[in-house]
Design a protein around this motif. Sequence first.
Motif, PDB file in Angstrom:
ATOM      1  N   PRO A   1       0.791  -1.230   0.000  1.00 35.97           N
ATOM      2  CA  PRO A   1       0.000   0.000   0.000  1.00 35.97           C
ATOM      3  C   PRO A   1       0.829   1.289   0.000  1.00 35.97           C
ATOM      4  O   PRO A   1       0.343   2.331  -0.436  1.00 35.97           O
ATOM      5  CB  PRO A   1      -0.827  -0.098   1.291  1.00 35.97           C
ATOM      6  N   ASP A   2       2.076   1.226   0.442  1.00 34.59           N
ATOM      7  CA  ASP A   2       2.924   2.421   0.435  1.00 34.59           C
ATOM      8  C   ASP A   2       3.717   2.561  -0.864  1.00 34.59           C
ATOM      9  O   ASP A   2       4.638   3.359  -0.957  1.00 34.59           O
ATOM     10  CB  ASP A   2       3.876   2.410   1.630  1.00 34.59           C
ATOM     11  N   SER A   3       3.347   1.777  -1.875  1.00 37.13           N
ATOM     12  CA  SER A   3       3.971   1.765  -3.210  1.00 37.13           C
ATOM     13  C   SER A   3       5.360   1.142  -3.235  1.00 37.13           C
ATOM     14  O   SER A   3       6.045   1.213  -4.250  1.00 37.13           O
ATOM     15  CB  SER A   3       4.019   3.168  -3.826  1.00 37.13           C
ATOM     16  N   SER A   4       5.767   0.514  -2.154  1.00 39.28           N
ATOM     17  CA  SER A   4       7.047  -0.198  -2.173  1.00 39.28           C
ATOM     18  C   SER A   4       6.834  -1.581  -2.792  1.00 39.28           C
ATOM     19  O   SER A   4       5.745  -2.163  -2.705  1.00 39.28           O
ATOM     20  CB  SER A   4       7.630  -0.318  -0.766  1.00 39.28           C
ATOM     21  N   VAL A   5       7.880  -2.080  -3.427  1.00 39.53           N
ATOM     22  CA  VAL A   5       7.835  -3.403  -4.045  1.00 39.53           C
ATOM     23  C   VAL A   5       8.747  -4.329  -3.253  1.00 39.53           C
ATOM     24  O   VAL A   5       9.896  -3.987  -2.969  1.00 39.53           O
ATOM     25  CB  VAL A   5       8.278  -3.341  -5.525  1.00 39.53           C
ATOM     26  N   MET A   6       8.227  -5.478  -2.901  1.00 40.19           N
ATOM     27  CA  MET A   6       9.005  -6.480  -2.178  1.00 40.19           C
ATOM     28  C   MET A   6       9.237  -7.668  -3.098  1.00 40.19           C
ATOM     29  O   MET A   6       8.300  -8.187  -3.697  1.00 40.19           O
ATOM     30  CB  MET A   6       8.258  -6.937  -0.926  1.00 40.19           C
ATOM     31  N   LYS A   7      10.485  -8.075  -3.195  1.00 42.00           N
ATOM     32  CA  LYS A   7      10.855  -9.266  -3.953  1.00 42.00           C
ATOM     33  C   LYS A   7      10.842 -10.439  -2.982  1.00 42.00           C
ATOM     34  O   LYS A   7      11.519 -10.424  -1.971  1.00 42.00           O
ATOM     35  CB  LYS A   7      12.217  -9.089  -4.597  1.00 42.00           C
ATOM     36  N   CYS A   8      10.042 -11.440  -3.309  1.00 42.56           N
ATOM     37  CA  CYS A   8       9.850 -12.577  -2.419  1.00 42.56           C
ATOM     38  C   CYS A   8      10.280 -13.863  -3.109  1.00 42.56           C
ATOM     39  O   CYS A   8      10.434 -13.916  -4.319  1.00 42.56           O
ATOM     40  CB  CYS A   8       8.378 -12.683  -2.026  1.00 42.56           C
ATOM     41  N   LEU A   9      10.405 -14.918  -2.288  1.00 43.34           N
ATOM     42  CA  LEU A   9      10.886 -16.193  -2.797  1.00 43.34           C
ATOM     43  C   LEU A   9      10.134 -17.331  -2.117  1.00 43.34           C
ATOM     44  O   LEU A   9       9.908 -17.299  -0.909  1.00 43.34           O
ATOM     45  CB  LEU A   9      12.379 -16.310  -2.485  1.00 43.34           C
ATOM     46  N   SER A  10       9.755 -18.312  -2.910  1.00 42.69           N
ATOM     47  CA  SER A  10       9.157 -19.534  -2.390  1.00 42.69           C
ATOM     48  C   SER A  10      10.019 -20.712  -2.849  1.00 42.69           C
ATOM     49  O   SER A  10      10.438 -20.747  -4.006  1.00 42.69           O
ATOM     50  CB  SER A  10       7.736 -19.713  -2.930  1.00 42.69           C
TER      51      SER A  10
END
Length: 94
Positions: free
Chosen positions: A11-20
């Motif tokens: 919601p704060d326009s930040s992008v998180m790179k995630c991993l599964s």
Amino acid sequence: MPVVRFDVLWPDSSVMKCLSPSTVIRNFIQEGEVYSLLEFVTMAELGLNQASDRVREVYGYACSAAADQLEIIQTKADTFRGQPAASVQVLRVD
């Protein structure tokens, strides 16, 4: 096991790179979809826990990377808990 990377827009326009650690995450989140904050955290938890379980089935131990990723997601989500309309968009799943 095949690793799946997914990017989410908070919601704060930040992008998180995630991993599964497993493709099973694709059963829980879809590229391009917008989820309510609660729904996204729930789906991430279910997906990452199931991914960790798949690692356990193959290697005999749970995946700490999946647990770490879930904790990072939950910590970030906590910053938006007071915003009832907060949503998360899944930008990419590969």
